[in-house]
Write an enzyme that holds these catalytic residues in place. Sequence first.
Site, PDB file in Angstrom:
ATOM      1  N   LYS A  74       1.625  13.217 -14.957  1.00 13.82           N
ATOM      2  CA  LYS A  74       2.519  13.661 -14.323  1.00 13.82           C
ATOM      3  C   LYS A  74       2.918  14.452 -15.435  1.00 13.82           C
ATOM      4  O   LYS A  74       2.956  14.566 -16.481  1.00 13.82           O
ATOM      5  CB  LYS A  74       3.146  13.439 -13.469  1.00 13.82           C
ATOM      6  CG  LYS A  74       2.388  12.489 -12.709  1.00 13.82           C
ATOM      7  CD  LYS A  74       3.358  11.610 -11.076  1.00 13.82           C
ATOM      8  CE  LYS A  74       2.867  10.902 -10.274  1.00 13.82           C
ATOM      9  NZ  LYS A  74       3.679  10.743  -9.411  1.00 13.82           N
ATOM     10  N   TYR A  98      -0.306  15.938  -1.583  1.00 15.19           N
ATOM     11  CA  TYR A  98       0.405  14.829  -1.191  1.00 15.19           C
ATOM     12  C   TYR A  98       0.606  15.393   0.633  1.00 15.19           C
ATOM     13  O   TYR A  98       1.885  15.194   0.858  1.00 15.19           O
ATOM     14  CB  TYR A  98       2.400  15.234  -1.892  1.00 15.19           C
ATOM     15  CG  TYR A  98       1.746  14.144  -3.555  1.00 15.19           C
ATOM     16  CD1 TYR A  98       1.979  12.961  -3.403  1.00 15.19           C
ATOM     17  CD2 TYR A  98       1.361  14.539  -4.479  1.00 15.19           C
ATOM     18  CE1 TYR A  98       1.988  12.370  -4.705  1.00 15.19           C
ATOM     19  CE2 TYR A  98       1.338  14.548  -5.762  1.00 15.19           C
ATOM     20  CZ  TYR A  98       1.616  12.926  -5.499  1.00 15.19           C
ATOM     21  OH  TYR A  98       1.735  12.415  -6.750  1.00 15.19           O
ATOM     22  N   ASN A 151       7.768   9.525 -12.312  1.00 15.98           N
ATOM     23  CA  ASN A 151       6.977   8.224 -13.030  1.00 15.98           C
ATOM     24  C   ASN A 151       5.281   8.988 -13.686  1.00 15.98           C
ATOM     25  O   ASN A 151       5.237   7.614 -13.540  1.00 15.98           O
ATOM     26  CB  ASN A 151       7.352   7.215 -11.678  1.00 15.98           C
ATOM     27  CG  ASN A 151       6.010   7.113 -10.488  1.00 15.98           C
ATOM     28  OD1 ASN A 151       5.947   8.970 -10.779  1.00 15.98           O
ATOM     29  ND2 ASN A 151       6.218   7.647  -9.324  1.00 15.98           N
ATOM     30  N   HIS A 203       0.032   9.021 -11.654  1.00 14.85           N
ATOM     31  CA  HIS A 203      -0.493   9.234 -10.364  1.00 14.85           C
ATOM     32  C   HIS A 203      -2.042   7.796  -9.869  1.00 14.85           C
ATOM     33  O   HIS A 203      -2.212   7.769 -11.509  1.00 14.85           O
ATOM     34  CB  HIS A 203      -1.044  10.082  -9.003  1.00 14.85           C
ATOM     35  CG  HIS A 203      -1.500  10.113  -8.223  1.00 14.85           C
ATOM     36  ND1 HIS A 203      -1.092   9.211  -6.362  1.00 14.85           N
ATOM     37  CD2 HIS A 203      -2.392   9.942  -8.106  1.00 14.85           C
ATOM     38  CE1 HIS A 203      -2.158   9.393  -6.079  1.00 14.85           C
ATOM     39  NE2 HIS A 203      -3.011   9.829  -6.807  1.00 14.85           N
ATOM     40  N   GLU A 236     -10.215  12.220  -3.371  1.00 14.52           N
ATOM     41  CA  GLU A 236      -9.158  12.883  -4.031  1.00 14.52           C
ATOM     42  C   GLU A 236      -9.621  13.403  -5.504  1.00 14.52           C
ATOM     43  O   GLU A 236      -9.617  14.516  -6.241  1.00 14.52           O
ATOM     44  CB  GLU A 236      -7.598  11.695  -4.644  1.00 14.52           C
ATOM     45  CG  GLU A 236      -7.092  11.787  -3.865  1.00 14.52           C
ATOM     46  CD  GLU A 236      -5.559  10.105  -4.372  1.00 14.52           C
ATOM     47  OE1 GLU A 236      -5.565  10.225  -3.547  1.00 14.52           O
ATOM     48  OE2 GLU A 236      -6.343   9.980  -5.142  1.00 14.52           O
TER      49      GLU A 236
HETATM   50  P1  RTP Z   1       1.784   8.286  -6.188  1.00 14.72           P
HETATM   51  O1  RTP Z   1       0.686   8.537  -5.119  1.00 14.72           O
HETATM   52  O2  RTP Z   1       2.196   8.997  -7.018  1.00 14.72           O
HETATM   53  O3  RTP Z   1       0.361   7.260  -7.353  1.00 14.72           O
HETATM   54  O4  RTP Z   1       2.501   7.399  -6.054  1.00 14.72           O
HETATM   55  P2  RTP Z   1       2.892   5.529  -4.749  1.00 14.72           P
HETATM   56  O5  RTP Z   1       1.533   5.225  -4.769  1.00 14.72           O
HETATM   57  O6  RTP Z   1       2.982   4.417  -6.447  1.00 14.72           O
HETATM   58  O7  RTP Z   1       3.632   6.370  -4.418  1.00 14.72           O
HETATM   59  P3  RTP Z   1       4.302   7.044  -3.179  1.00 14.72           P
HETATM   60  O8  RTP Z   1       4.729   6.100  -2.280  1.00 14.72           O
HETATM   61  O9  RTP Z   1       2.332   7.469  -3.092  1.00 14.72           O
HETATM   62  O10 RTP Z   1       4.648   8.567  -3.506  1.00 14.72           O
HETATM   63  C1  RTP Z   1       4.284   9.537  -4.271  1.00 14.72           C
HETATM   64  C2  RTP Z   1       5.243  10.226  -4.972  1.00 14.72           C
HETATM   65  O11 RTP Z   1       6.239  10.692  -4.512  1.00 14.72           O
HETATM   66  C3  RTP Z   1       7.247  10.581  -5.230  1.00 14.72           C
HETATM   67  N1  RTP Z   1       8.549   9.912  -4.707  1.00 14.72           N
HETATM   68  N2  RTP Z   1       9.409  10.327  -4.896  1.00 14.72           N
HETATM   69  N3  RTP Z   1      12.633  10.140  -4.573  1.00 14.72           N
HETATM   70  C4  RTP Z   1      11.949   8.952  -3.595  1.00 14.72           C
HETATM   71  O12 RTP Z   1      12.523   7.851  -3.410  1.00 14.72           O
HETATM   72  C5  RTP Z   1      10.679   9.619  -3.970  1.00 14.72           C
HETATM   73  N4  RTP Z   1       9.764   8.036  -2.924  1.00 14.72           N
HETATM   74  C6  RTP Z   1       8.440   8.765  -3.872  1.00 14.72           C
HETATM   75  C7  RTP Z   1       6.740   9.428  -6.581  1.00 14.72           C
HETATM   76  O13 RTP Z   1       6.818  10.808  -7.458  1.00 14.72           O
HETATM   77  C8  RTP Z   1       5.761   9.275  -6.331  1.00 14.72           C
HETATM   78  O14 RTP Z   1       4.682   8.673  -7.219  1.00 14.72           O
HETATM   79 MG    MG Z   2       0.550   7.126  -3.999  1.00 13.03          MG
END
Ligand code: RTP
Ligand code: MG
Length: 140
Positions: A11, A51, A114, A117, A128
């Site tokens: 990212k 997203y 973070n 992804h 994807e």
């Molecule tokens: P990713 O999709 O990026 O691999 O991350 P992930 O599965 O661990 O998390 P996900 O629930 O899919 O959320 C996607 C991305 O959204 C951002 N996020 N921000 N501010 C917040 O509370 C929040 N929650 C999620 C993060 O960049 C997350 O990786």
């Molecule tokens: Mg995710």
Amino acid sequence: MANERTFSILKPDATRRNITGAVNAVIEAAGLRIVGQRRIRMTREQAEKFYEVHKERPFFGELVEFMTSGPVVVQVLEGENAVAKYREVMGATNPAQAADGTIRKQFAESVGENTVHGSDSADNAKLEIAQFFTDADIAA
Ligand code: RTP
Ligand code: MG
């Protein structure tokens, strides 16, 4: 489980801090092979589509802003159980909850910024990868 592919993004916080090589070293040390890789600037349309599942979430606008705030590195990773293995190597979404040795524990700045992804299922990995790569861009 046979060889599998997953989709990864380094990212904008990773490109901004010039740590893409350090993150790739963790990926490779875990036994995943980077079989496709390209540095791009995501358009707003690409980020919104990517997203889309989160479009009703309160952080969606912020997430799209962040993902378009600088270059990203899109990757195809290959290896045994690549989807689950990469999720393990990435660590929890919130770096405060990520296990020692994971990418997010070592490098992530916050739950929003973070560092990486990774696809959350084999089906999503296929979708994807197809959004960002053609077969000609992948060499295993
Ligand atoms: P990713 O999709 O990026 O691999 O991350 P992930 O599965 O661990 O998390 P996900 O629930 O899919 O959320 C996607 C991305 O959204 C951002 N996020 N921000 N501010 C917040 O509370 C929040 N929650 C999620 C993060 O960049 C997350 O990786
Ligand atoms: Mg995710």
